[in-house]
Write an enzyme that holds these catalytic residues in place. Sequence first.
Site, PDB file in Angstrom:
ATOM      1  N   ASP A  72       1.543   3.816  -6.394  1.00 40.50           N
ATOM      2  CA  ASP A  72       2.534   3.070  -5.625  1.00 40.50           C
ATOM      3  C   ASP A  72       3.193   4.076  -4.684  1.00 40.50           C
ATOM      4  OD1 ASP A  72       4.514   1.159  -4.927  1.00 40.50           O
ATOM      5  OD2 ASP A  72       4.496   0.382  -6.976  1.00 40.50           O
TER       6      ASP A  72
ATOM      7  N   ASP B  10       4.858   0.030  -0.906  1.00 39.39           N
ATOM      8  CA  ASP B  10       6.096  -0.703  -1.159  1.00 39.39           C
ATOM      9  C   ASP B  10       6.726  -1.179   0.161  1.00 39.39           C
ATOM     10  OD1 ASP B  10       8.173  -1.271  -3.274  1.00 39.39           O
ATOM     11  OD2 ASP B  10       9.419  -0.048  -1.954  1.00 39.39           O
TER      12      ASP B  10
ATOM     13  N   GLU C 257       2.925  -4.427   0.224  1.00 37.74           N
ATOM     14  CA  GLU C 257       3.914  -5.413  -0.203  1.00 37.74           C
ATOM     15  C   GLU C 257       4.679  -5.865   1.031  1.00 37.74           C
ATOM     16  OE1 GLU C 257       7.709  -5.973  -3.218  1.00 37.74           O
ATOM     17  OE2 GLU C 257       7.539  -4.196  -1.977  1.00 37.74           O
TER      18      GLU C 257
ATOM     19  N   HIS D  61       6.618  -6.575 -11.596  1.00 37.94           N
ATOM     20  CA  HIS D  61       7.819  -5.991 -12.200  1.00 37.94           C
ATOM     21  C   HIS D  61       9.106  -6.488 -11.556  1.00 37.94           C
ATOM     22  CE1 HIS D  61       6.922  -3.834  -8.593  1.00 37.94           C
ATOM     23  NE2 HIS D  61       8.130  -3.304  -8.604  1.00 37.94           N
ATOM     24  N   ASP D  62       9.006  -7.323 -10.535  1.00 40.69           N
ATOM     25  CA  ASP D  62      10.204  -7.870  -9.884  1.00 40.69           C
ATOM     26  C   ASP D  62      10.381  -9.361 -10.167  1.00 40.69           C
ATOM     27  OD1 ASP D  62      10.718  -5.420  -8.567  1.00 40.69           O
ATOM     28  OD2 ASP D  62       9.426  -5.968  -6.893  1.00 40.69           O
TER      29      ASP D  62
HETATM   30  C1  GLC Z   1       9.862  -3.376  -3.871  1.00 35.61           C
HETATM   31  C2  GLC Z   1       9.666  -3.022  -5.320  1.00 35.61           C
HETATM   32  C3  GLC Z   1      10.979  -3.154  -6.037  1.00 35.61           C
HETATM   33  C4  GLC Z   1      11.944  -2.184  -5.401  1.00 35.61           C
HETATM   34  C5  GLC Z   1      12.033  -2.393  -3.887  1.00 35.61           C
HETATM   35  C6  GLC Z   1      12.703  -1.239  -3.223  1.00 35.61           C
HETATM   36  O1  GLC Z   1      10.244  -4.680  -3.681  1.00 35.61           O
HETATM   37  O2  GLC Z   1       8.668  -3.833  -5.878  1.00 35.61           O
HETATM   38  O3  GLC Z   1      10.873  -2.947  -7.406  1.00 35.61           O
HETATM   39  O4  GLC Z   1      13.212  -2.346  -5.962  1.00 35.61           O
HETATM   40  O5  GLC Z   1      10.764  -2.490  -3.295  1.00 35.61           O
HETATM   41  O6  GLC Z   1      11.891  -0.093  -3.250  1.00 35.61           O
END
Ligand code: GLC
Length: 547
Positions: free
Chosen positions: A98, A199, A248, A322-323
């Site tokens: 990641d 990310d 993402e 995980h979110d």
């Molecule tokens: C993404 C991650 C999340 C994190 C955010 C800021 O959305 O999946 O867990 O808090 O980015 O890095």
Amino acid sequence: MASNDWRKSVVYQIYPKSFNDTSGSGQGDIRGVIEKLDYIRFLGADYIWLTPIYESPMYDNGYDISNYYEVNPQFGTKDDLRELLDKAHDAGIRVMMDIVINHTSTAHQWFVESSSSKDNAYRDYYIWKDGTYDVPPTNWESKFGGSAWEYDDDSNQYYLSLFDVTQADLNWENEDMRQKIYEMINYWIDFGVDGFRFDVINLISKGGFKDSDGEGKEFYTDGPKVHEYIHELNRHTFGGRDIMTVGEMSSTTIDHCLKYTHPDRNELNSVFNFHHLKVDYPGGEKWTLAAFDFIKLKRILMEWQVAMDEGNGWNAIFWCNHDQPRVVSRFGKDDTEENRVKSAKMLAIALHGLKGTPYIYQGEEIGMPNPKYERIDQYKDVESLNAFDTMREKGLDARMVLDILGAKSRDNSRSPMQWDSSRYGGFTEGEPWISVGKDYEKINAAQALEDKNSVFYTYKKLIELRHHYDILTYGDVKPYLLDDDHLFVYERNYSEETITVIANFRDVKVPYPQGVNTEGEVLISNYDDKVAGLRPFETMMLYRQNR
Ligand code: GLC
């Protein structure tokens, strides 16, 4: 790997902090992942995605990186990581890291330099703007609540932090900074990693810095130079190499995602978008208790499926990460054991028939439900704790706020992986950093492996099917019955083959759908036989040749 084409692969996501602790510290570690490689191999996943394990003060559990080149001692050493890569490769499993390059931790050396004075060479690595003590440069809001700007007394300027105040946004306009990021990614490629999950990568290009009518998203989401930057990133690092990438994408659009993933553009292989996971946010508000809008869920999923297929883009397909809360508690039903198992399998089959790269989040493969925390001190996530305060300030009573967190908090997916029925679900010999889910004695991997009818074997079979049937990878997608309130139905078509997926999302019996060809060999189902109608959560994947 089952094939050389990355499109045929399935990814298993690991959140190391909650996966498996081998040191007794109460937090999972890299050796814990090594220990479970056999389990992942048995499941059949081609890749694992490790959420960040770099050095970090852990305000956002590693998404606040303070040194991209070092492993956080909490998780182990670089030798452990080396061993993980070697052993994973021996087991035929590839490893995705990641990478968080929209922001760094404010503890990162670059930020320490940047904030030391206005003339520092690193000043421009971050986004500093003038404001006055009580009026920030713009009215943008942080995604974790409060202003997106943090005031710095010494320089009388503000820095931008779209997430936590300890996560400062990098300034992608700065070419030196970009080069340093590329060097770092190349370091990890040389180290031997096989892929990257980037990310919030669609937030890296900030447009104008003006006040917004909303939170400010329109100024930095899929911003003006985002494609140029991602293309440059591709050319300087993974482009042309055997490295799988997924970005993402926060609040993005289909048009942008086609650009991010169209092979001719040399940006990324695939994208995550989250529109289908906002169907229980009435009026866009996450912090509520609301039933999910099933028709909207289907419409969004299918619109993306068809458009990305037609435009030669590529989706990551997923229910959990995980979110997100656990899908069986969210779009399925976990009130009884029978409902939990049936609906978890239903959701698995409904998703794994779609086009794109399937992602399985640790514990999803055993149908882990939300942990059902009852007290605020069981929550650890910065976003959840901020939301708790905000809801309480608005006057919501504590019970209600806890119910909302129980449904929506990111900690729902961060409770420890349930390995067996021993203390703390076999996750740790110490005190777990976050409470174990209530049902671990019944719902755990050991139990799932023993029971051939468990959710685990549905996931295992779905991965086998994806490897075996090219149609699941390459076939196009045709939705049916978009307005039906019970059934999720679609067809995949590829040369002379058809796969039909019929999923009953409700816990009631309904007739077979009209106008859909329901013939064919049952490749997988969550019932042992076929009867006149579809029973609660009954779901099947049918295969036929059209010759
Ligand atoms: C993404 C991650 C999340 C994190 C955010 C800021 O959305 O999946 O867990 O808090 O980015 O890095």
